[in-house]
Every structure is written in structure tokens, then in C-alpha cells.
Design a protein around this motif. Structure first.
Motif, PDB file in Angstrom:
ATOM      1  N   SER A 267      -0.154  -5.314  -1.915  1.00 62.62           N
ATOM      2  CA  SER A 267       1.229  -4.840  -1.975  1.00 62.62           C
ATOM      3  C   SER A 267       2.207  -5.978  -1.774  1.00 62.62           C
ATOM      4  O   SER A 267       3.243  -6.032  -2.440  1.00 62.62           O
ATOM      5  CB  SER A 267       1.468  -3.781  -0.904  1.00 62.62           C
ATOM      6  OG  SER A 267       0.643  -2.680  -1.126  1.00 62.62           O
TER       7      SER A 267
ATOM      8  N   ASP B  52       1.784   0.192  -7.723  1.00 69.38           N
ATOM      9  CA  ASP B  52       1.033  -0.025  -6.485  1.00 69.38           C
ATOM     10  C   ASP B  52       0.338   1.268  -6.084  1.00 69.38           C
ATOM     11  O   ASP B  52       0.955   2.142  -5.494  1.00 69.38           O
ATOM     12  CB  ASP B  52       1.978  -0.509  -5.385  1.00 69.38           C
ATOM     13  CG  ASP B  52       1.231  -0.999  -4.158  1.00 69.38           C
ATOM     14  OD1 ASP B  52       0.001  -0.813  -4.097  1.00 69.38           O
ATOM     15  OD2 ASP B  52       1.873  -1.564  -3.261  1.00 69.38           O
ATOM     16  N   GLU B  53      -0.909   1.386  -6.411  1.00 66.66           N
ATOM     17  CA  GLU B  53      -1.724   2.571  -6.121  1.00 66.66           C
ATOM     18  C   GLU B  53      -0.988   3.858  -6.498  1.00 66.66           C
ATOM     19  O   GLU B  53      -0.844   4.766  -5.688  1.00 66.66           O
ATOM     20  CB  GLU B  53      -2.091   2.620  -4.629  1.00 66.66           C
ATOM     21  CG  GLU B  53      -2.660   1.304  -4.149  1.00 66.66           C
ATOM     22  CD  GLU B  53      -3.788   1.482  -3.155  1.00 66.66           C
ATOM     23  OE1 GLU B  53      -4.432   2.549  -3.195  1.00 66.66           O
ATOM     24  OE2 GLU B  53      -4.039   0.557  -2.392  1.00 66.66           O
TER      25      GLU B  53
HETATM   26 MG   LIG Z   1      -0.725  -1.588  -0.382  1.00 66.15          MG
END
Ligand SMILES: [Mg+2]
Ligand SMILES: Nc1ncnc2c1ncn2[C@@H]1O[C@H](COP(=O)(O)OP(=O)(O)OP(=O)(O)O)[C@@H](O)[C@H]1O
Ligand code: SF4
Ligand code: SF4
Lengths: 628, 319
Positions: free
Chosen positions: A349, A481-482
Motif C-alpha cells: 500500500s 489496492d486490494e
Molecule cells: Mg495494504
């Protein structure tokens, strides 16, 4: 505790409040020991002696009683009554709040309706009514002041209790055989106690004032007993002729209430966890950049739309330095999807956020490397430049969609805003486009849902709105991000297909962060594996999944069960990933690698090419050059 | 084989839009009648997507929620939810979020003591001995006992949660997404630990998850839930390889698998059923490629479809 005091002391007003209040309390406690005149002895010939006279520093009142003595005893009494009222109100209010919040349902409903009704009355009116019913007297005034403050405590504590009562540890306690009474006392109460203390510290000042108010009206302390309110009340007739009799108790009330309120605010702020992490220091609009002096950016690669070169991001927290990103190289071409895979805390991240300077500063800082967008270094670029790119050319999709959605506007308004912020189209057209976007991300009944507020949507739907926001301005690069981690598999399949279509149709470049090899295999062309802030292996998805070269990649793949593999024991990796504030020399994976030897723990192990398309950071990769 | 759990017509309705007096505005059928046997020593996997009623079902099994209708028998005895001290010795729960299942203001020893003291009335020396045994079994060091929950990683906290469930000496554990919050490398550690404990203590597991690969790796049988109802139940090795219910097939096809091309197995226009206004027939009909008129009018019941698989569908797949 010492951390709490430190935070409190950092707030200078609160510190001043604490000191003043400390002095007042100590004086009040010492009053019986001090050589003061008797406060209740009248001496009419010496009435209205002015202050600074012989034998009466603060003068005397209308009955010739020593004002200094009355002030000290009165303060003592007022403080005692105020604190007693606060304690009673807090205890009863908290008890009601806890019971109401813990049991919920009808009990809660009825109690809270009653509290609402009480709170609808003006404070002092209610207190007057109670004293009128009970008859004047200091004790009754205390009861009245405590009673009118109970609803305030009940309401606050109930809110906190509801949150705690739904925590899993309360269920666990129930399953451990604890009775309701025990759960309230040992599980709930310790967790609400800090809130009760805060609420008390912010209200005790008002309670002292309210008691004084009642005494002023003659409903509290009865003559000759002095408290601050009754002193003011008795001085009322001489306000013009002998103002010192009013000023003395008045100033004391002012001092006490101010000091307590400053202190109370300080206590509240110091206990606020957001303050501890420094989150209330407003973050800068773009991450700070502190590259070493004389840093020269490498020449960018012509093809890539986005390229990271030796990117380093650190967090400076106290004396520790977390090397969250320790030199990452990565490039993405138009229409390409690159996966970034790794475990929690590996720096995925932070890498993603560093690209557009979105890492919170402080404590974050970009300490090296470059980020090229179409050949232009964004690290250290003026904020205006970053802002014009954010959301328009480079859009983010986060795991937590609430981070991107404003709770008070409908999703439609937010989408329209996003569209119109970069393009000048009429509102109706923007709205049609918003509905189209919602449909594209498979929101059922998009035409109606466009007018929903974020909290009215399920988690999966909110995430789809988040993706719609990212797509609103036809960006060239999406950093995801995910984005599907919190979603169901059927929804995930839809969203992955959607992203895949977008990059094929519109040439979108995607950086896809995940910890799921299955997702990488289906969506990405290339993948980079991250461990402790560094890329340990990258290459084409097909190569790496077929034959991982880094021991970490291999073992990470082996410990994930795969559908269709049947019942089996998994190949766990022992131990935990290292914390990035104190990375060992050499390979960060050495402690968990069964091939580790002395050479692995020395120097810096480079990310070396292995074959034509692959790079590996290991001195003993799982496969050799020839077979790669 | 003795039965560890026997559920008969277990149902849970939640009222929504409660009023101060009088009946609620509407009712959500969170769990529709579930009838199910779990054998001693078995691992039964329960899969389904968010909101399908997995946790509601699980919470009823441990007495945290009273069922609206139906009966629960644990090891041959009816669950007596009025007395947690009784059923707590038989059935325990491991929570999804390991950290929020530990009271932040208690030490690990206080947390571990609770079931021993309240369920078994053990004295301090006996408790100390038992905790030492359990901690050894879950690979935790005893020095952790005097620390507070925030000092632990997710994997360690989950081990503590498992240790607490074991301390109650329950032989049935409800594992509600026990590894979803953990990192993959730690997830494998915890799954292996669970497998070892099962052999060591002869446990029965109900393993709830949304992760098909995980559930397949750990279960003997798998139950698939959709919209509060059990739609398929069968041996773990068959269920995703040869699904009979169209929803199970959709799940299996949606799971991201290495080596399979990305394709949305479902059209973009399909709508999920509205819990406040459920469709009259099969709740999957709006998404089902095989749906017929009958499906939209009648509710299919779970029945045996051969080779140990039961499905609730009028037109099951070949399997
Ligand atoms: Mg993360
Ligand atoms: N605001 C912050 N202050 C201090 N350290 C931070 C901050 N944000 C992140 N870190 C640290 O940076 C490192 C990398 O974190 P990052 O969030 O990038 O991991 P991640 O790979 O995205 O993990 P996850 O899979 O959990 O999302 C971690 O050690 C983390 O503790
Ligand atoms: S460098 Fe050494 S310790 Fe690191 S992964 Fe390779 S073999 Fe293992
Ligand atoms: S009953 Fe009909 S609609 Fe329901 S799953 Fe079976 S075929 Fe599909």
C-alpha cells in the motif's frame, strides 16, 4: 499513563488549568488548618470593610464577616457539592446508560425516550422544579443538580456501551459462562470507564456553576453557611455600593469554571487515540520528499506509462525509522496489468500511495527514487501538477470504499461531482453518465441507487461505487489496492472481468495489489512479489506461477490452498515477516528460509536478472539460469 | 457413529423497523429451516457469500441467538440456551476477528481463566496447570499470559482464541471464518494447528468460511448456503468438482484459480434477491440459467440426489 500526562502537558491551556485547579483544591483542603477568622461570626460595626484593610484582606460583607474566610470555606463547600453532584450524576447516569445499551431492545427504547424527554427541558428550569418540590437546602440543591445531569451521562455512556456490547469479546465472555452482571462489571465497565472520566471532567465545572446558581437564588446553602453562590446572592443588594463583596466570589467562580473546563478539554483531547498517532496534525497535501543531496533521476523507460525507479519511502515515528518501501523498481505499459503481491505489512500500500504522493506526511517521507508518469518525475513535482493528475489520469481504488465516499452526499452526487470536476458537461448528462457508470459496475437497479447514500449500500455495492468513481474520468492508470478482498467470489469475478475489459478496450494500465495468486493468475500479465519493503521476484505471471524462483515465492504459493486440490495439510512458513524498522543485513527472508546460509546474511542482495524477463533477489534461487 | 449435532428445522427471523409497541414493520428470514446432522469427529464446512446467514446459524448453535423455530441437539441433549454454563462445556466458538474477541483491558491469563473458573469451577493451581497444557498444545509461550491483547499479532491472537475455546473442554468447535483475517503464511499455520488439535482432542468442527479453497482443504462434508437456505450438502471432494446445484456451480466457477481464464460466469444484469421482499419460488431463480416457471412458483426442498449429495433444486446439474 505517563504518555497521557505528556500529551496533556503539551496542551498549554490544559496545563494552566491543571495548575490553577490544583492550587484551588489544595487551598480548599487546607482551609480548616489555616489561621482564618470564623466565617460565620457577625460583626455588624465592621460591615463592608474594604479589601486590603488591617485584619481583613478581602474586606468584610454586609454582616461584617471576614470575606477571605468565607471565600475559602465557600469554595471548599462549592467544590465538594460540585464534585459530589458530578459523581452521583456520573454513577447513576452511567448505570442507566450501561443497562440501556447492554440490554438494548425495549428496555433501551423506553429508557432512552424518557431521557429524551428530560433533556428537552432547560436544565435550570428542571433543577428549580426539583428544588421547589423538595424544599430549599444545600442537600436538595445537590440532588437537583445531579438529577438534571443524569440524562447527559446516560445518553453518552449508552452510545459507548452499544458499541462495546456488540464486540466479539462480550460474546466470548458469555460462552465462558459469565453472567450478565459479571459481563457488565468485568467486560463492559473497564472499557467505558475512561469515557465516564472524560465526561465528568468536562461537566463538573457546569455543575459547580449550577449549584452556585441555585444558592444565588437562595435555594441552596442556607445562612449563615457560605458557598460561592450564596455569597454572590447576599452581595447582590450591595452590588453598586460595595462591589468587592460580589467581585470576590464572582472571580473565584470564574477561575474555577475556566480552569476545570480547560483541563477537561485537555483530558478529552489527550485520551483521544487519534491524537496519539499524530493524525490530528493535518497531513500535508503531498508526501514530503527528502531525497539524498545530489540525487539524479535515472533515464525513464520510453514505453512505460508509469515507472517506479528505486522508490524508497520511510516512516519516522519517534526514534524509529520504518523502511516501508526500500527501493522498488516497477513499470507498467498502457493496457498492461501488473500484480503486486505480498503479505500484510510488506509495503504494497505504501508503494501505491507513494506514486501520487498520498502517503501521510508526517510521518511518511519519500527518501529516494523516482516515479515517472510518461517520462516525467512526479517525486518532488509541484503540488498543482500532482493534483491535476490525481483522479483524472491516475485513479485509485481502495480496499475500504468508505475512504473515498463522503457519507453525507448521495453516490450520484459524488459521481456527478467527479465527472464535472474535470469535464464541463451539463448536470443531466453527468447524471446519465453516473447511472451508466453504476450499471457498468453492476449495481442492481442503478437508476434508483444513484440517489442512495453510501451507508444504504452493502459493502460490495460500496466497493463497486468506488470503482465507478475511479472510472469516472477515463483515467490512463488505475492503482487498485486490494479492491476485491472484502467481496464475495461471484462479485469479485464480475469486478475482475470488468477491469480486464477496461484495460483491453481502453488501454488502461493497472497496478493491482493483492495477496491472492488466483487473482493474479487470472488478471495480470506480470507480477512482482514483495517482502519486507522490497521486490524479491518479478517476471511474467506464467513463468512465476509455473516455476517460482525465489524461495519465498515458492513457499508462499505452497501455503495457499487451491480449489480442486482436495483435503490436505498445508505447507506453512514458520515464523512471521520481519518488522521493517530493524531489518537484518542481507536477505530479509533468511530467518524463515530453509536454504539460508552465512552468505545470505551479508551485504545487500541485489535483484538480479534470471533469464530474459525475470529478476530474483536471492543468491540461491530455486531454478538456474539455463532452465529459466 | 454418534451425532455431535442435530439441527431440526432451525429458523431465524429478524424483525426490522421495530416500533416501541406493536409488531415490527417487516421480517427478514435470515436462516430458513435448516435440518442437518453432524457426526462426531467430522469437519463440516459451511460456505456462502456475505449476508447468506452463516454467522446467524453459527450463533444460534452456541446459544448466542435464540432460534425463532426449530431445535438444536448437542451430543443427544437439547441445547439449553438459558444456561450458558452447561452448553459452554460442550460447544464453543472461535471468532473471525481475533483481536476484537479479546477484551483489550484484560491480560491473557484473565481471559483464559474465565471459562475454567465459570464453567468448571477450577481452583487457581488447577487452572494454572490446565492453561500450561493448552498453551503447549497451541504453540504459545507461557510468558504471553501476563500481557495484554494489543501486544499480539493476528495469528497469535487467533491461537489465544482457540486456546480459550479448548479451555472450556468443549468437543465441538464452531470456527467462524477463523483464518480470514490472517495473512496467508499465518493462515496455513493456524489451519495446520486446527488439524492437529482435532486429532489430539477428538474434536468436531463446523468450519464457516467464504473461501472455497480453504473449506475444501479442511472439510469432510460441505454445506452451501444461499440466501439463508441450505442449497447443497455433500462430500467435500465432490461438491465443487461436480456441483449439482446451479449456485454451487456459480461459486466454483467464480473462484479465482491459477490456470483458468478470467470469465464472468454470470451476466451483468442479474439482480440479487431483496431480503425484505424475497421472491416467491427458488431464491436463486433470478440468477439461474436453468430456471423454469416451476422454479419461480415453488420453493425447492433439500433432497437426496444420489452419491451422498443433497440439493435443493428442481433441475439439478448432472454432477
Ligand atoms: Mg495494504
Ligand atoms: N502511517 C504510518 N505510520 C507508521 N508506519 C506505517 C504507516 N503506514 C504504514 N506503515 C508501515 O509501513 C509498512 C508497510 O505497510 P503497508 O501498509 O504498505 O503494507 P501492505 O503490504 O499494504 O499490507 P496489507 O496487506 O496489510 O495491506 C508496515 O510496516 C507498516 O507498519
Ligand atoms: S538469499 Fe538465502 S535466505 Fe534469502 S531466500 Fe535466497 S537462499 Fe533463502
Ligand atoms: S430450483 Fe430452478 S431456479 Fe432454483 S436453482 Fe434449481 S433450476 Fe435454478
Amino acid at each position: 499513563m505517563s504518555a497521557f500526562l505528556k500529551l496533556l502537558a503539551r496542551n498549554q491551556l490544559a496545563l494552566a488549568g491543571l495548575i490553577v485547579m490544583g492550587i484551588v483544591v489544595v487551598l480548599a483542603l487546607l482551609t480548616p488548618l489555616l489561621p482564618l477568622a470564623d466565617p460565620d461570626v457577625t460583626n455588624t460595626p465592621a460591615r463592608f470593610t474594604p479589601p486590603f484593610s488591617e485584619g481583613a484582606w478581602l474586606g468584610t460583607d454586609h454582616l461584617g464577616r471576614d470575606l477571605l474566610s468565607r471565600l475559602m470555606w465557600g469554595t471548599r463547600l462549592s467544590l465538594a457539592v460540585g464534585f459530589a453532584a458530578a459523581t452521583i450524576a456520573a454513577t447513576l447516569g452511567a448505570a442507566i446508560g450501561i443497562i440501556s445499551g447492554f440490554y438494548g431492545g425495549r428496555v433501551d427504547n423506553i429508557i432512552m425516550r424518557f431521557v429524551d424527554v428530560l433533556m428537552a427541558f432547560p436544565y435550570i428550569l428542571l433543577a428549580l422544579a426539583i428544588v421547589a418540590a423538595l424544599g430549599p437546602g444545600l442537600m436538595n440543591a445537590l440532588i437537583a443538580v445531579a438529577a438534571v445531569n443524569i440524562p447527559f451521562f446516560a445518553r453518552n455512556i449508552r452510545g459507548i456501551t452499544v458499541g462495546i456490547a456488540h464486540k466479539e469479546f462480550v460474546d466470548a465472555a458469555r460462552l465462558a459462562g459469565l453472567s450478565d452482571a459479571k459481563i457488565i462489571l468485568t467486560e463492559i465497565l473497564p472499557n467505558v470507564l475512561p469515557v465516564i472520566v472524560i465526561a465528568m471532567s468536562t461537566t463538573v465545572g457546569w455543575m459547580i456553576l449550577e449549584t452556585a446558581g441555585l444558592s444565588f437564588l437562595g435555594l441552596g446553602s442556607q445562612p449563615p453557611q457560605a458557598d460561592l453562590g450564596s455569597m454572590l446572592g447576599e452581595a447582590r443588594n450591595a452590588l453598586i455600593t460595595n462591589p468587592h463583596t460580589s467581585i470576590v466570589p464572582g472571580v473565584m467562580i470564574l477561575i474555577i469554571v475556566m480552569a476545570i473546563n480547560l483541563l477537561g478539554d485537555g483530558v478529552r483531547d489527550a485520551l483521544d487515540p487519534r491524537l496519539k498517532s499524530g493524525a490530528l496534525n493535518r497531513p500535508l497535501p503531498a508526501t514530503l520528499v527528502a531525497r539524498p543531496a545530489g540525487y539524479t533521476a535515472p533515464a525513464p523507460d520510453g514505453e512505460a506509462v508509469l515507472q517506479l525507479a528505486g522508490l524508497e519511502t520511510q516512516f519516522h515515528v519517534g526514534r524509529r525509522t520504518y523502511r516501508a518501501v526500500g527501493g522498488v523498481d516497477l513499470q507498467i505499459s498502457p493496457g498492461e496489468c501488473v500484480g503486486l503481491i505480498g503479505e500484510s505489512g510488506s509495503g504494497k500500500s505504501v508503494t501505491a500511495l507513494s506514486i501520487m504522493g498520498l502517503v501521510a506526511s508526517p510521518p511518511g517521507k519519500i527518501t529516494g527514487g523516482s516515479v515517472f508518469y510518461k517520462g516525467q518525475d512526479l517525486v518532488g513535482a509541484p503540488y498543482e501538477r500532482l493534483r491535476s493528475l490525481r483522479g483524472r489520469r491516475v485513479a485509485y481504488i481502495f480496499q475500504d470504499p468508505l475512504a473515498t465516499l463522503h457519507p453525507l452526499y448521495t453516490v450520484g452526487d459524488q459521481l456527478i461531482e467527479a465527472v464535472r470536476c474535470h469535464r464541463n458537461v451539463p448536470k443531466s448528462e453527468a447524471r446519465a453518465h453516473a447511472i451508466e457508470l453504476l450499471r457498468a459496475v453492476r449495481i442492481p437497479n442503478a437508476a434508483d441507487r444513484v440517489d442512495s447514500y453510501p451507508h444504504e449500500l452493502s459493502g460490495g455495492m460500496r466497493q463497486r461505487v468506488g470503482i465507478a468513481m475511479a472510472l469516472a474520468n477515463d483515467p490512463e492508470v488505475i492503482i487498485a489496492d486490494e479492491p476485491t478482498t472484502a467481496l464475495d467470489v461471484t462479485v469479485q469475478a464480475q469486478i475482475l472481468t470488468l477491469l480486464d475489459d477496461l484495460r483491453r478496450d481502453r488501454g488502461l494500465a493497472i497496478l493491482f495489489i493483492t495477496h491472492d495468486f488466483g487473482v493474479v493468475a487470472q488478471l495480470c500479465d506480470r507480477v512482482a512479489v514483495m517482502y519486507a519493503g522490497r521486490i524479491v521476484e518479478d517476471g511474467t505471471v506464467d513463468d512465476i506461477l509455473a516455476a517460482p524462483a525465489h524461495p519465498y515465492t515458492k513457499r508462499l504459493m505452497a501455503c495457499v490452498p487451491e480449489l480442486g486440490g482436495g483435503r490436505r495439510r498445508l505447507e506453512a512458513i514458520p515464523g512471521l515477516p520481519p518488522v521493517v524498522d530493524n531489518l537484518p543485513d542481507g536477505c530479509a527472508f533468511a530467518d524463515r528460509c530453509d536454504k539460508a546460509r552465512d552468505a545470505c546474511r551479508q551485504g545487500t542482495i541485489p535483484l538480479d536478472p534470471l533469464g530474459a524477463t525475470r529478476r530474483v533477489r536471492c543468491i540461491d534461487p530455486e531454478l538456474q539460469e539455463a532452465s529459466a | 457413529m454418534s451425532l455431535a449435532l442435530k439441527l431440526t428445522g432451525l429458523t431465524k427471523d429478524f424483525p426490522v423497523g421495530k416500533r416501541l409497541l406493536g409488531p415490527p414493520r417487516a421480517v427478514v428470514h435470515a436462516v430458513q429451516p435448516v435440518t442437518l446432522d453432524v457426526e462426531t469427529g467430522e469437519t463440516l464446512g459451511i460456505v456462502g457469500e456475505s449476508g447468506c446467514g452463516k454467522s446467524t446459524l453459527a450463533r444460534m448453535l452456541v446459544g448466542l441467538l435464540p432460534p425463532t423455530e426449530g431445535a438444536i441437539e448437542i451430543e443427544g441433549e437439547a441445547l439449553n440456551a438459558a444456561n450458558p454454563a452447561e452448553f459452554g462445556k460442550k460447544i464453543q466458538y472461535v471468532f473471525q476477528d481475533p483481536l476484537s474477541s479479546l477484551n483489550p483491558r484484560k491480560t491473557i491469563r484473565q481471559i483464559m481463566d474465565a471459562p475454567l473458573k465459570n464453567l468448571h469451577g477450577m481452583a487457581a493451581p488447577a487452572r494454572r496447570k490446565r492453561i500450561a497444557q493448552i498453551f503447549a498444545a497451541v504453540n504459545l509461550r507461557e510468558e504471553f499470559l501476563d500481557r495484554y491483547p494489543h501486544e499480539f499479532s493476528g495469528g497469535q491472537a487467533q491461537r489465544i482464541g482457540i486456546a480459550r475455546a479448548l479451555a472450556a473442554e468443549a468437543r465441538i468447535l464452531i470456527l467462524d471464518e477463523p483464518v480470514s483475517a490472517l495473512d496467508v503464511s499465518v493462515q496455513a499455520q493456524v489451519l495446520n494447528l486446527l488439524a492437529d488439535l482435532k486429532t489430539e482432542f477428538g474434536l468436531t468442527y463446523l468450519f464457516i468460511t467464504h473461501d472455497l479453497a480453504v473449506v475444501e482443504a479442511v472439510s469432510d462434508r460441505i454445506a452451501v448456503l444461499y440466501f439463508g437456505a441450505l442449497v447443497e450438502l455433500g462430500p467435500a471432494e465432490r461438491i465443487f468438482n461436480a456441483p449439482r446445484h446451479p449456485y454451487t456451480k456459480l461459486l466454483a466457477d467464480s473462484a479465482p484459480v491459477v490456470g483458468r481464464d478470467l470469465s464472468a460466469p454470470e451476466g451483468k444484469e442479474t439482480e440479487l434477491p431483496d431480503p425484505l421482499n424475497p421472491p416467491p419460488g427458488c431464491s436463486f431463480a433470478a440468477r439461474c440459467p436453468r430456471a423454469t416457471e416451476r422454479c419461480r412458483a415453488e420453493v425447492p426442498v433439500l433432497e437426496d440426489k444420489g452419491s451422498g449429495v443433497a440439493a435443493a433444486c428442481f433441475h439439478p446439474l448432472e454432477g
